[in-house]
Design a protein around this motif. Structure first.
Motif, PDB file in Angstrom:
ATOM      1  N   ARG A   1      40.113  42.466  38.037  1.00 13.84           N
ATOM      2  CA  ARG A   1      39.476  41.395  38.768  1.00 13.84           C
ATOM      3  C   ARG A   1      39.535  40.062  38.058  1.00 13.84           C
ATOM      4  NH1 ARG A   1      34.927  43.124  42.590  1.00 13.84           N
ATOM      5  NH2 ARG A   1      36.173  41.615  43.720  1.00 13.84           N
TER       6      ARG A   1
ATOM      7  N   ASN B   1      30.060  42.453  34.154  1.00 15.06           N
ATOM      8  CA  ASN B   1      31.435  41.980  34.311  1.00 15.06           C
ATOM      9  C   ASN B   1      31.874  41.221  33.074  1.00 15.06           C
ATOM     10  OD1 ASN B   1      31.025  42.865  36.839  1.00 15.06           O
ATOM     11  ND2 ASN B   1      31.689  41.007  37.857  1.00 15.06           N
ATOM     12  N   VAL B   2      33.074  41.430  32.652  1.00 15.22           N
ATOM     13  CA  VAL B   2      33.605  40.603  31.585  1.00 15.22           C
ATOM     14  C   VAL B   2      33.692  39.191  32.129  1.00 15.22           C
ATOM     15  CG1 VAL B   2      35.573  40.079  30.166  1.00 15.22           C
ATOM     16  CG2 VAL B   2      34.895  42.432  30.499  1.00 15.22           C
ATOM     17  N   SER B   3      34.347  39.066  33.192  1.00 16.32           N
ATOM     18  CA  SER B   3      34.311  37.809  33.913  1.00 16.32           C
ATOM     19  C   SER B   3      34.865  38.111  35.284  1.00 16.32           C
ATOM     20  CB  SER B   3      35.120  36.738  33.203  1.00 16.32           C
ATOM     21  OG  SER B   3      36.412  37.184  32.947  1.00 16.32           O
ATOM     22  N   ASP B   4      34.132  37.745  36.278  1.00 10.77           N
ATOM     23  CA  ASP B   4      34.602  38.088  37.608  1.00 10.77           C
ATOM     24  C   ASP B   4      35.459  36.962  38.160  1.00 10.77           C
ATOM     25  OD1 ASP B   4      33.029  36.138  38.544  1.00 10.77           O
ATOM     26  OD2 ASP B   4      31.662  37.427  39.663  1.00 10.77           O
ATOM     27  N   GLN B   5      35.728  37.026  39.434  1.00  7.56           N
ATOM     28  CA  GLN B   5      36.682  36.061  39.981  1.00  7.56           C
ATOM     29  C   GLN B   5      36.234  34.626  39.805  1.00  7.56           C
ATOM     30  OE1 GLN B   5      37.233  37.345  44.081  1.00  7.56           O
ATOM     31  NE2 GLN B   5      36.709  39.342  43.258  1.00  7.56           N
TER      32      GLN B   5
ATOM     33  N   ASN C   1      33.119  51.772  24.743  1.00  2.53           N
ATOM     34  CA  ASN C   1      33.739  51.140  25.897  1.00  2.53           C
ATOM     35  C   ASN C   1      32.753  51.146  27.049  1.00  2.53           C
ATOM     36  OD1 ASN C   1      35.232  51.067  28.500  1.00  2.53           O
ATOM     37  ND2 ASN C   1      36.971  50.821  27.110  1.00  2.53           N
ATOM     38  N   ARG C   2      32.503  49.957  27.581  1.00  2.19           N
ATOM     39  CA  ARG C   2      31.395  49.900  28.527  1.00  2.19           C
ATOM     40  C   ARG C   2      31.753  50.478  29.882  1.00  2.19           C
ATOM     41  NH1 ARG C   2      31.444  45.159  31.683  1.00  2.19           N
ATOM     42  NH2 ARG C   2      33.251  43.902  31.170  1.00  2.19           N
ATOM     43  N   PHE C   3      33.007  50.744  30.127  1.00  2.23           N
ATOM     44  CA  PHE C   3      33.371  51.415  31.373  1.00  2.23           C
ATOM     45  C   PHE C   3      33.365  52.920  31.195  1.00  2.23           C
ATOM     46  CE2 PHE C   3      35.573  47.310  31.473  1.00  2.23           C
ATOM     47  CZ  PHE C   3      34.917  46.756  32.558  1.00  2.23           C
TER      48      PHE C   3
ATOM     49  N   ARG D   1      32.551  46.423  43.929  1.00  2.00           N
ATOM     50  CA  ARG D   1      32.160  45.609  42.779  1.00  2.00           C
ATOM     51  C   ARG D   1      32.705  46.174  41.476  1.00  2.00           C
ATOM     52  NH1 ARG D   1      26.255  44.623  42.602  1.00  2.00           N
ATOM     53  NH2 ARG D   1      26.931  43.525  40.750  1.00  2.00           N
TER      54      ARG D   1
ATOM     55  N   GLU E   1      35.395  46.810  38.455  1.00  2.00           N
ATOM     56  CA  GLU E   1      36.293  45.894  37.764  1.00  2.00           C
ATOM     57  C   GLU E   1      37.601  46.566  37.387  1.00  2.00           C
ATOM     58  OE1 GLU E   1      33.901  43.795  34.624  1.00  2.00           O
ATOM     59  OE2 GLU E   1      32.429  44.952  35.718  1.00  2.00           O
ATOM     60  N   GLN E   2      37.790  47.790  37.843  1.00  2.00           N
ATOM     61  CA  GLN E   2      38.999  48.491  37.452  1.00  2.00           C
ATOM     62  C   GLN E   2      40.163  48.104  38.356  1.00  2.00           C
ATOM     63  OE1 GLN E   2      36.558  50.028  35.435  1.00  2.00           O
ATOM     64  NE2 GLN E   2      38.234  49.494  34.079  1.00  2.00           N
TER      65      GLN E   2
ATOM     66  N   THR F   1      41.053  49.563  29.752  1.00  2.00           N
ATOM     67  CA  THR F   1      39.983  49.432  30.746  1.00  2.00           C
ATOM     68  C   THR F   1      39.691  47.979  31.092  1.00  2.00           C
ATOM     69  OG1 THR F   1      38.488  49.640  28.901  1.00  2.00           O
ATOM     70  CG2 THR F   1      38.781  51.582  30.279  1.00  2.00           C
ATOM     71  N   THR F   2      40.164  47.062  30.282  1.00  2.00           N
ATOM     72  CA  THR F   2      39.933  45.661  30.622  1.00  2.00           C
ATOM     73  C   THR F   2      41.251  44.897  30.738  1.00  2.00           C
ATOM     74  OG1 THR F   2      39.703  45.177  28.288  1.00  2.00           O
ATOM     75  CG2 THR F   2      37.679  45.550  29.499  1.00  2.00           C
TER      76      THR F   2
END
Lengths: 1190, 481
Positions: free
Chosen positions: B288, A710-714, A829-831, B338, B340-341, B42-43
C-alpha cells in the motif's frame, strides 16, 4: 677558576643641579679604578664597577671639560671594557666576550643526579674543543687534561638530563648536578609511552610549543595547526566556531578506513565522543551525502559534538609532538597508521606559586555581498523580465511570489499594468541584504586562569578556562568551560605519582533543517525580510484543495534548533618507581567519561514541519478534515540523541637503562609494557513527533485509529509506531596490547631503535583468523658531526641522518569477513509476529588487514650555534592490501563489495627549517619555513571499469592517479545557435557521437583535490619588548569544482532563487559565444537542453548539469593565506613591580587577514572541502588579549 | 613473541566479542530470523507497477489538481513507455523502480541462509524447515524476475532456451565481474529445482505450524503448480495442486462470509488480501505504501473488467469494487481492505491452476479432463455466486476462455493478470488517457509487443557490464480518438 666578584659601589650624595658639571683631569699609567673614583668625585654620578674585574687595567688619557659619562667613555677607549648610563648611575664592566680564563693541567670533578647519586657515563667535553672529552666513571668522577690556551668551560651531557656547562677547577674540582630533563622540551620526544632524549631517537617527529602557535580565542587546538608542521595537512571545513577540521598526516594511507591521526593526551588515547563508523565519518567529512540538507544536518551534529581533542583547553597545552614515521608510531600499534599527535599539558614548576591569567576578546567580520558575485534585486528581476519577454516557458506555474507572481497576476487580470509596474519597482529596489540580516560581526571571548608551582616533592598546575565563540551566522555559538589539575608528587626517593583531572563542558548551538549562510547565498534579494512567500503548493491525498506552504527564514530560525552539550571527565593516575639501579616501572591508569547530548528540533510553526503536516500553521480549523488526514497534525519533531563514552586505559611498563663499556660508551634502554584498554559507547537516539518545545516540551501522542499499525498508508501518514522511534546503541571495543622498545646508543653517535607491538581485540566478527598482527619498526641514526673528521667544524652543532623502516596494519571497522546480523527494530515483525533480524554487514570472506610499510630517511641539522636548524624527511609509505570498495552488479544483492588489493603509495618530502638571522639583546628575528610535498598514487585496484558518474563524483580509483582525482567534461564553448554548452566528444547529433565503455576516453583529468604540496611560513621579529609574529599557510597543486552555476537542471530558476552575476553575461544571441562561457537560458525547449553523450548506456544528458561538472567549472584551489598576524608587547617589569605583577603582555592578533587565491573562485573559499556552499566561509578575525602573571 | 601471544590469549573474557545489537549468526534460529526479517518482505513492495500495464485499468478524467506530478508520472508506465523508469525517477518516485534490485537483495539473503545452514546449530527439523523456506523463496523471486524482465516461457515461435532470462545468482559470493543473463529455460530449470527441493523438505515438516507469513508445504506446492502452469507442464500442475489441496484451507463461501465492513469494503479488516481471510495459504509483501494505485488517480478499474462480473449474482463484484461518489474513480479496488500486504496465495488459485491444466489436457484431446476442469471451476464459483448455475462443458476453446475469465475475475489485482496476459499469447491492449481538457487519446500495446518484458533498470545496467537490455519498443505516441 672560580671568580668571586666583589662589587664596590661608591655613592656620593650630590644634588641634581650638579649633574651637568664638567670634568677635567689627566691620567698617566693610572689604575682605571682610581681614575673612575676621581671622575665620580668631580661629578654628581655614581659609578658602579667591580674592583676585582678592573684592577689590572691602567689608563693614559687626558680629559678636558667633559661630562661624567663622556669622561668615563674616554677613559675606557681601547680597553675591553664597556659602560652604560642609567640615570645617575654609570656601570663600568668588562666586555662580555671576554675569553674564558685559560688553564692548563688536569681538570677533574664529579657528576651527580638530583639525589646526589653519582652518574656514570656522562659525557664531559671541553666546550671549545669538543674533540677533547671523556665519560664519567662509576663514581661519577672524571679527569681530563687540557692544554694551555684551551678554555676550562666544560660541557656535561647525559641522556635524559639537561646539558650543563660549568667551569672546571683543579684537584677535587667541580661538583655538577645534572637534572632530569622534564621541561627541556626541545631535547626530548614525548611518545606518550616514554619521554625519550631526542638524541636517542631515530624517528621522524616534530615538536611544536603551544606558545608558538597559539591563536587567541580559537577554542580547539586542531584549528591552530595549519601550516605549522611539515607533513601535516589541515583542511578547515568551515569558518564556524563549531567546525572540525580534516587532518591528514602524510596523506591518506587507507581508502575505506579512518585516515585521521590518533590523538593522545598525556599518554592516554582520546577517542571521539560519538561513535561514527569510518564510512559515516568520511562521508561527513568529505560531504559525500547526496542530500545537501541532510549533509548540513549531519555536519551540524558532527561539528557540534566536536572531535577527540575538543574539551582540552588550548591554554593548558605545553607542547604537541607529532609522531610521523613507522618508527615513531609503531608503539601505538594498528591504530596509529595515520600518525599520532601527542599533546602534553602543562605541569607545575618548582618555585613559588605563579598565577597566570589571560583574557582575549575578538571580533569576526561577517560576510558581505561584496565578497560574492551575487545579483542584486534589480539584476535578478532583470533576468526574470528577460525570460518573460522572450516568452520562455515555465515548467510549472510560478507561485504567487515576487516578479513572477506579479506577472501572472497581470496575465490573469487580477492587477492592472500600473499596479504591476509598482510591484516590480518595489521588488527592484528592495535589495534585501540577507548577509546583514542573518550574519553578525561576532564578538568572542576567552578567559583562562592558572596557578602553578611546587616544591621539591610536589608540583601542581591547575587551571580554569572559559571560551565563548560566536560564528558569523547569528545563532552559531559555542561555549566551553574547562578545569584541569595536574599534580606530581614524590612519595619517596624512588616513587613518584602523577595525577591529572580534567573536566570540560562544551555547549554548542547550530542550525537544524536550515542553513542561514546557504539561504543568504541562494535567496533572491528581491524578497522582503518579513515576507512569507510561497515555495510549494501541496495537495493532501483524499482532500480536494491546494495548500500553499510559505517560507520565511527568520520564522524558520526561531522555530528550529540544534543544541549539543558535551561534558567530559578525564582523570589519570600514574606511578613511577625506581625499582633497582637502572630499572624503572611506570604504571598508568586513565579513565575518560564523555557524555554527548544533541537536541534537534523543529516546532509546528516551522516550514519543515508544515511540509510534513501538509499545510501552513494556523491555516486550517482545529479538528478539521485536514487535521485528520495529516501525518503530523499537532506539534513538531524532536530528534534527540545521547552518547555516553566510557573508556579506560591501564598500562604497566618496565624500562631498564644501562651504561657500560670502555669509557661508558654503550647505552642501552629497553622497555616493555602491557596495556589494557576498553572503549565503550552507550547511546540512545530518539525521534519524537508531536513535540512542543514551547508548551513544557511536551510530546503530544496521537494514536490515529486510521493509521495506527500502518507504516505509511496511501496518504503518506506515518503510523503511531513510526512517530516515536527510539533506538539504543551499545558498542564495546576492548584491546589488549603488548609492546616493547629497545634503544642502543654507541658513543651517543650511533643510535639504533627497535619497536614492536601486538594487539588483540574483541572487535566484533573481525578478522578472527588474523586477530594478532604485530607491528614493528627498526631505525637508526648517525650523528655524523661527532665523527673525528668533523669535530673541528665548529659551525656545525648537529648533523645527523636517520633511517627507519616499519610495518603497520590498519583495520577498517566497518567491513569484515563474516556475515553480521543485527537486531531489528521492531524486534518482532508486526505483521507476522515472528522475530526478525537484519543483515548488518555482508560477509567479505577474503578480507585481510591493510598493511602499510613506511621507509623514512631523515636529516637533522643545526648550524652556527643553532642559528640555522632544521629537519628534512623523505618518506615512502606503501599501503598494501588496502581495502577498497568496488561497485558490483546489483544482482549480487548489494551495489558494492570490498576487496583487499589496492596499493597506495605516498611519497613525500618534508622540510622544516628554523633560521635566526638576528639574535641580539634587543632584536631577534626568526623565520620558520615549512614545506611538505606529498604524492599519492593508487595502483592495482583491480577494478576494470567505473561509470562516468564514478569519475565525476571522485569515486573512481584509477591506477596511477591520486585518490582524490577529479574528472570533468571538457567544455568546448557555447553553441552558436542555441547558446547551450557543448562538450568534447558530445554532440547535438546522435550519429556524431562515438560510444565508449571507458569514461576516461571522453572525460578530462583535471588534477587532484588534495594539494601537491603545502606548508607554511612563520616569522617572528622581536624588537625590545615588541614581538611581531606572522604565520602563513599555503597549499598548491590542487583543483576544486566551483559551486554549481545553476542547480535547477531543466526548470527556470524559481522566483526566490538568486543567481550569480555570471548570468548577467550569459549567452543571449548568436555571436555571444565569442565573449561568454555562460550558457544561455534555453528553457523553451522541453528536451533541447540535452546533448548526446558518448557514455555507453546513456543517450542524452542535460547540458546544464554537465556544465556544472565541466572543466569550465574547475579551478585551481592554490592558496596562500595569512593565518595569523600578531603583535605582542611585553610590559617592562619595572613598571609592574609596584603593582605586584610579575609579568604582563598584550597581544593584538588577526587571523585570516588575507588569502591569495585564484580570482575565478569568486569568493568561494579555496580550502573548504565540499563543493556547494554549505560550509560557512573562513572569515577574518581580530582579537586582543592580555596575559598577566603574579 | 610466543610469550606475548600467550599473555594476549589468556584473557579470553576480555576479548570475547560482545555486542548488544549485532552478532554473527550461528544457529538455525538466527538464520530463520534473518529470513523473517530480510528474506520475506512483509513491508516490501515486489511488484508495484504491473497492474497498471493490464487491461484491468483504464484512464479517466480527473479534477484539475489531479493532474499533478505524481499522477502524471504514472502515465509513462500506463502507456508502456520504454523510458518509464526515467519518468518515474524524474518525479522522484524512485520507490517504484527498485523491484529488480529488491528481488536480488532478497535472493542474496536466501543464498546466505542456504549456505549458512550447513554449519548452523539446530535440530534437523528446524534445518529442514528453514532450508525449505529459503529455497521456496528463492524460487519465487526468480520466478517474479523472469516474468517481469524477460519474455514469457511459452513465447510463440521460439523456445525458452533462446530467450534471455535474468542473471542467475545461486551463491552468496560477491564477484567483481558482471553476471550475464541466463536463458529463460535455465532460470526456469533453477526455479523447478529449488521448488521441488523445497517441496520435498517441507513435506517432511507437515506437522510444524508456521503460520501464514511463512512458507509451509502447501504454499510450496502452490508455487510449484503456478510455475508448471506457466511452463505448460500440465501433469506437474495437477500433481502439485493435489498435494497442496490436501493441506490447504477450504474455499471460503462468500454467501456466508461477512466482511467486517460490508458497506465499505475498503475499510474491512478481513478482506481477501489479509491474514484473516480463511483461504490464505501464504501472505506477504507490502503494497500500500509504494505501488502505483488505481484509487484516487487518473487511472481507474476498467469497465472491461467490471462488465465481466455477473452484477447481480457475483459477490466478488460488490466486495472487490466499491462504488464511489466521485465520478472520476467510480470504483475503488477494495480487495486489500485495510490490510497492508501486497499479495496472498490462496486456495482459489489451486482450483484455477488445476482447472486450466485439465482444460489444456482436454483441448489436447484427453476428453476425461473436460469435466474435471468444469468441476474445479464450479467448486470455486459455487462459493462466489449467489444463485450459482454450474458451468456446463462445451468446446475446449470455450472451456479455456471460461477458465481464463474466471481466473481474471477471481485473481484481479493480485499481480496475476499481467503475467497471465503474457502466457495467453501477449494480446494487444489499448489504454485510453484523458487529459485535463478532456481530450481522449489512445496508447496501444501491440500483440507480442516487446513491451511485454519490462525494461531492465538503467541503474542495474550501469553496474553490470555483462547485462544486456531487453529489446525496447520505440517511444509510444498516443493517437487522439
Amino acid at each position: 677558576m672560580l671568580c668571586f666578584l666583589a662589587m664596590f659601589v661608591f655613592v656620593s650624595g650630590l644634588t641634581a643641579q650638579e649633574k651637568g658639571k664638567k670634568i677635567t683631569m689627566k691620567c698617566v699609567n693610572e689604575k682605571l679604578t682610581d681614575a673612575l673614583k676621581k671622575v665620580e668625585k668631580q661629578s654628581s654620578y655614581k659609578i658602579v664597577f667591580s674592583y676585582n674585574e678592573l684592577q689590572a687595567i691602567r689608563v693614559n688619557t687626558s680629559i678636558e671639560d667633559l661630562t661624567a659619562p663622556a669622561a668615563v667613555k674616554k677613559l675606557i677607549v681601547g680597553q675591553p671594557i664597556s659602560c652604560s648610563v642609567d640615570g645617575l648611575y654609570i656601570h663600568v664592566f668588562l666586555k662580555k666576550e671576554k675569553k674564558d680564563p685559560s688553564l692548563k693541567g688536569l681538570l677533574s670533578g664529579r657528576v651527580v643526579d638530583e639525589n646526589d647519586e653519582p652518574l656514570p657515563g656522562v659525557s664531559v667535553r671541553l666546550k671549545n674543543s669538543p674533540s677533547i672529552g671523556t665519560l664519567t666513571d662509576l663514581n661519577g668522577r672524571f679527569f681530563l687534561s687540557a692544554k694551555e690556551g684551551q678554555s676550562a668551560m666544560l660541557t656535561f651531557s647525559f641522556i635524559g638530563k639537561k646539558t650543563v656547562e660549568k667551569m672546571a677547577g683543579e684537584g677535587l674540582g667541580v661538583q655538577v648536578t645534572l637534572e632530569e630533563m622534564v621541561n627541556a622540551v626541545d631535547e626530548v620526544v614525548v611518545t606518550g609511552y616514554q619521554v625519550m632524549d631526542k638524541r636517542l631517537m631515530a624517528s621522524a617527529t616534530s615538536i611544536v610549543h603551544m606558545d608558538d602557535i597559539k591563536m587567541p580565542i580559537v577554542n580547539s587546538v586542531d584549528k591552530m595547526l595549519q601550516g605549522t608542521i611539515p607533513g601535516l595537512m589541515i583542511q578547515n571545513s568551515s569558518g564556524s566556531p563549531n567546525a572540525t577540521p580534516r587532518i591528514r598526516m602524510r596523506g591518506s594511507s587507507t581508502i575505506y578506513g579512518n585516515a585521521s591521526p590518533l590523538w593522545v593526551v598525556d599518554g592516554i588515547i582520546y577517542e571521539d565522543p560519538i561513535d561514527l563508523s569510518n564510512d559515516e565519518l568520511n562521508n561527513v567529512l568529505q560531504g559525500t551525502s547526496s542530500d545537501m540538507l541532510e549533509q548540513a544536518n549531519l555536519n551540524a551534529t558532527r561539528s557540534l559534538l566536536g572531535n577527540a581533542i575538543a574539551g582540552v583547553n588550548p591554554n593548558d597545552i605545553e607542547t604537541i609532538t607529532f609522531l610521523k614515521d613507522a618508527s615513531a608510531t609503531a608503539i601505538y600499534g594498528t591504530r596509529a597508521a595515520n600518525g599520532v599527535i601527542v599533546v602534553t599539558t602543562k605541569k607545575g614548576k618548582i618555585g613559588k606559586p605563579t598565577i597566570n591569567f589571560s583574557a582575549s576578546w575578538g571580533g569576526t567580520a561577517r560576510p558581505r555581498y561584496s565578497q560574492y558575485n551575487l545579483m542584486n534585486s534589480k539584476e535578478r528581476i532583470g533576468i526574470s523580465k528577460e525570460v518573460a519577454d522572450k516568452g520562455y516557458l515555465y515548467s510549472s506555474m510560478p507561485y504567487d511570489t515576487g516578479f513572477e507572481g506579479a506577472l501572472f497576476a497581470l496575465y490573469n487580470k487580477e492587477i492592472t499594468k500600473d499596479e504591476f509596474d509598482k510591484r516590480v519597482a518595489y521588488y527592484e529596489t528592495i535589495n534585501t541584504d540577507w548577509f546583514s540580516l542573518l550574519c553578525q560581526n561576532a564578538l568572542n571571548q576567552d578567559y583562562s586562569a592558572s596557578i602553578s608551582g611546587g616544591g621539591t616533592n610536589v608540583n601542581y598546575y591547575t587551571s580554569i578556562g572559559y571560551n565563548d565563540s560566536k560564528g558569523t551566522m547569528k545563532g552559531d555559538n559555542s561555549k566551553s568551560y574547562s578545569l584541569r589539575t595536574n599534580i606530581t608528587a614524590k612519595l619517596t626517593k624512588d616513587i613518584s605519582i602523577t595525577s591529572q583531572l580534567n573536566l570540560s563542558e562544551q555547549n554548542s548551538e547550530g542550525f537544524y533543517t536550515t542553513n542561514p549562510y546557504l539561504y543568504a547565498m541562494n535567496t533572491s534579494r528581491a524578497i522582503g525580510k518579513d515576507e512569507f512567500y510561497t515555495t510549494k503548493v501541496n495537495t493532501i491525498l483524499g482532500l480536494f484543495s491546494n495548500y500553499p506552504l510559505t517560507y520565511n527564514i527568520f520564522n524558520e530560525l526561531s522555530h528550529t534548533g540544534n543544541e549539543a552539550k558535551s561534558r567530559g571527565f578525564r582523570g589519570s593516575l600514574g606511578i613511577n618507581a625506581n625499582l633497582l639501579k637502572g630499572l624503572k616501572m611506570d604504571a598508568l591508569l586513565g579513565i575518560r567519561y564523555t557524555n554527548s547530548l544533541n537536541y534537534q528540533w523543529a516546532d509546528e510553526r516551522s516550514y519543515y514541519i508544515a511540509e510534513i503536516r501538509g499545510y501552513d500553521y494556523g491555516s486550517v480549523l482545529p479538528n478539521s478534515k485536514e487535521e485528520s488526514k495529516s501525518r503530523l497534525p499537532h506539534g513538531g519533531i524532536l530528534n534527540y540523541s545521547q552518547t555516553n563514552n566510557v573508556s579506560y586505559t591501564g598500562r604497566v611498563q618496565l624500562s631498564y637503562t644501562k651504561v657500560f663499556g670502555r669509557q661508558q660508551q654503550h647505552v642501552i634502554n629497553a622497555m616493555a609494557g602491557y596495556e589494557v584498554s576498553s572503549n565503550q559507547y552507550d547511546g540512545i537516539s530518539d525521534v519524537e513527533w508531536g513535540y512542543y518545545p514551547d508548551r513544557g516540551m511536551n510530546i503530544s501522542y496521537e494514536y490515529d485509529t486510521n493509521t495506527s499499525g500502518n507504516v505509511s498508508d496511501q496518504s503518506g501518514s506515518n503510523s503511531s509506531l513510526e512517530k516515536h522511534t527510539i533506538s539504543r546503541k551499545n558498542v564495546k571495543n576492548n584491546l589488549l596490547s603488548s609492546y616493547a622498545t629497545f634503544v642502543y646508543a654507541l658513543k651517543n653517535r650511533y643510535i639504533f631503535n627497535a619497536n614492536l607491538r601486538g594487539d588483540a581485540s574483541n572487535r566484533f566478527g573481525q578478522y578472527t583468523n588474523h586477530k594478532f598482527l604485530p607491528v614493528w619498526s627498526l631505525s637508526g641514526r648517525w650523528k655524523i658531526n661527532d665523527e673525528a673528521l668533523f669535530r673541528e667544524w665548529r659551525t656545525i652543532d648537529d648533523f645527523s641522518v636517520r633511517l627507519s623502516y616499519g610495518q603497520q596494519g590498519n583495520l577498517p571497522t566497518s567491513v569484515g569477513p563474516n556475515l553480521i546480523a543485527q537486531y531489528m527494530s521492531p524486534t518482532v515483525n508486526r505483521f507476522s509476529g515472528n522475530f526478525q533480524l537484519d543483515i548488518k554487514r555482508l560477509p567479505y570472506p577474503n578480507l585481510r588487514w591493510e598493511k602499510t610499510a613506511t621507509t623514512n630517511l631523515g636529516l637533522d641539522f643545526s648550524l652556527f650555534n643553532g642559528r640555522v636548524s632544521g629537519t628534512v624527511d623523505y618518506y615512502i609509505r606503501k599501503g598494501k592490501d588496502l581495502i577498497f570498495s568496488l561497485p558490483v552488479a546489483s544482482e549480487y544483492g548489494t551495489t558494492q563489495t570490498y576487496r583487499n588489493g589496492a596499493d597506495m603509495k605516498n611519497t613525500g618530502i618534508e622540510v622544516g627549517v628554523n633560521i635566526v638571522p638576528i639574535r641580539t639583546k634587543d632584536v631577534t628575528w626568526s623565520i620558520t619555513p615549512i614545506y611538505s610535498k606529498n604524492t599519492n598514487n593508487i595502483s592495482n585496484t583491480s577494478k576494470k571499469s567505473y561509470t562516468y558518474n564514478d569519475y565525476l563524483a571522485g569515486n573512481a580509483y584509477e591506477n596511477g592517479k591520486p585518490v582524490n582525482a577529479l574528472y570533468a567534461w571538457e567544455f568546448t564553448g557555447l553553441d552558436h545557435n542555441t547558446g547551450r554548452a557543448t562538450f568534447k566528444n558530445c554532440s547535438f547529433t546522435e550519429s556524431e557521437v562515438e560510444k565508449s565503455d571507458d569514461p576516461k576516453s571522453y572525460l578530462k583529468y583535471c588534477g587532484s583535490t588534495d594539494p601537491k604540496f603545502n606548508g607554511g611560513l612563520s616569522t617572528s621579529l622581536r624588537y625590545k619588548n615588541f614581538t611581531l609574529y606572522a604565520q602563513f599557510a599555503y597549499a598548491f597543486g590542487q583543483v576544486k569544482r566551483l559551486n554549481f552555476l545553476f542547480s535547477g537542471s531543466n526548470t527556470m530558476p524559481e522566483t526566490q532563487t538568486n543567481l550569480t552575476t555570471d548570468f548577467l553575461d550569459c549567452w543571449r544571441k548568436p555571436g555571444d559565444e565569442e565573449f561568454t562561457n555562460i550558457p544561455g537560458f534555453a528553457f523553451q525547449e522541453t528536451t533541447g537542453y540535452n546533448i548526446y553523450v558518448p557514455v555507453s548506456n546513456v543517450v542524452l544528458l542535460n547540458t546544464y548539469d554537465m556544465y556544472n561538472y565541466s572543466d569550465a567549472r574547475v579551478v585551481s584551489a592554490d592558496f596562500f593565506r595569512c593565518r595569523n598576524l600578531s603583535l605582542t608587547y611585553v610590559v617592562p617589569e619595572k613598571w609592574l613591580r609596584s603593582l605586584r605583577i610579575a609579568g604582563m603582555s598584550c597581544t593584538f592578533n588577526t587571523t585570516n587577514l588575507f588569502t591569495l587565491c585564484s580570482s575565478r573562485l569568486n569568493g568561494q573559499d579555496p580550502e573548504i572541502d565540499s563543493t556547494g556552499s554549505v560550509a560557512l566561509p573562513i572569515t577574518r578575525n581580530y582579537s586582543f588579549s592580555i596575559n598577566l602573571s603574579f | 613473541m610466543a610469550c606475548l601471544i600467550a599473555v594476549l590469549t589468556s584473557c579470553s573474557d576480555f576479548l570475547k566479542e560482545v555486542s548488544q545489537d549485532e552478532f554473527e549468526p550461528k544457529t538455525v534460529t538466527a538464520y530463520q530470523e534473518l529470513l523473517n526479517g530480510v528474506g520475506y518482505g512483509t513491508t516490501t513492495t515486489f511488484d508495484p507497477i504491473t497492474e497498471v500495464l493490464t487491461d484491468d485499468v483504464e484512464g479517466c478524467q480527473g479534477a484539475s489538481y489531479y493532474y499533478n506530478e505524481t499522477n502524471l508520472a504514472h502515465l509513462a508506465v500506463y502507456s508502456w513507455q520504454p523510458d518509464m523508469y526515467q519518468s518515474l525517477a524524474d518525479h522522484k518516485m524512485t520507490k517504484l523502480l527498485e523491484s529488480y534490485q529488491t528481488f536480488y537483495k532478497r535472493i542474496m539473503t536466501c543464498n546466505l541462509v542456504i549456505e549458512g545452514l550447513d554449519d548452523a546449530e539446530g535440530t534437523e527439523e528446524e534445518k529442514r524447515q528453514t532450508m525449505g523456506e529459503a529455497l521456496a523463496l528463492r524460487a519465487h523471486y526468480f520466478f517474479y524476475l523472469v516474468n517481469m524482465y524477460a519474455m514469457p516461457y511459452n513465447t510463440p515461435e521460439t523456445t525458452p532456451d533462446a530467450l534471455p532470462g535474468v542473471p542467475l545468482v545461486k551463491a552468496a559470493e560477491i564477484k567483481d565481474e558482471g553476471i550475464s543473463r541466463s536463458s529463460v529455460a535455465q532460470v526456469y530449470a533453477q526455479i523447478c529445482q529449488d521448488i521441488e527441493e523445497a517441496c520435498r523438505l517441507l513435506d517432511g515438516n507437515k506437522a510444524l505450524p508456521v503460520g501464514v507469513f511463512r512458507i509451509n508445504y502447501v504454499a510450496a506446492h502452490l508455487l510449484a503448480s503456478r510455475v508448471y502452469l506457466y511452463m505448460e507442464n500440465w501433469d506437474k500442475v495437477i500433481e502439485h495442486v493435489n498435494l497442496a489441496l490436501a493441506g490447504a484451507p477450504a474455499l471460503c463461501d462468500l454467501n456466508s462470509y461477512q466482511l467486517s465492513n460490508m458497506d465499505y469494503p475498503t475499510q474491512a479488516n478481513n478482506h481477501f488480501i489479509s491474514k484473516d481471510f480463511p483461504e490464505v495459504i501464504f501472505i506477504n509483501g507490502g503494497a500500500r505504501a509504494n505501488g502505483i494505485v488505481t484509487e484516487g488517480t487518473l487511472i481507474r478499474v476498467s469497465d472491461d473488467l467490471l462488465d465481466l462480473y455477473d452484477a447481480t449474482n457475483d459477490w466478488r463484484r460488490s466486495m472487490f469494487f466499491q462504488a464511489n461518489s466521485y465520478m472520476y474513480y467510480k470504483n475503488w479496488m477494495a480487495k486489500y481492505g485495510r490490510s497492508e500486504q501486497e499479495y496472498v496465495w490462496r486456495t482459489a488459485e489451486l482450483y484455477l491452476n488445476r482447472a486450466e491444466a485439465y482444460a489444456a489436457k482436454y483441448a489436447a484431446g484427453e476428453a476425461a479432463y473436460g469435466q474435471k476442469a468444469a468441476e474445479d471451476l464450479n467448486a470455486l464459483r459455487q462459493n462466489r455466486l449467489k444463485n450459482f448455475t454450474p458451468y456446463t462443458l462445451t468446446t475446449a476453446e470455450d472451456l479455456m476462455n471460461f477458465c481464463h475469465n474466471e481466473r481474471r475475475l477471481e485473481l484481479c489485482f493480485e499481480h496475476h493478470r499481467w503475467f497471465d496476459l503474457r502466457r495467453y499469447g501477449m494480446p494487444s491492449i489499448r489504454h485510453a488517457w484523458i487529459d485535463n481538457t478532456g481530450v481522449r487519446s489512445i496508447y496501444t500495446l501491440q500483440k507480442k509487443d516487446p513491451g511485454y518484458a519490462l525494461p531492465i533498470p538503467q541503474s542495474a545496467l550501469d553496474l553490470n557490464v555483462s547485462l544486456v537490455q531487453n529489446q525496447l519498443s520505440p517511444k509510444r505516441v498516443a493517437e487522439i480518438e
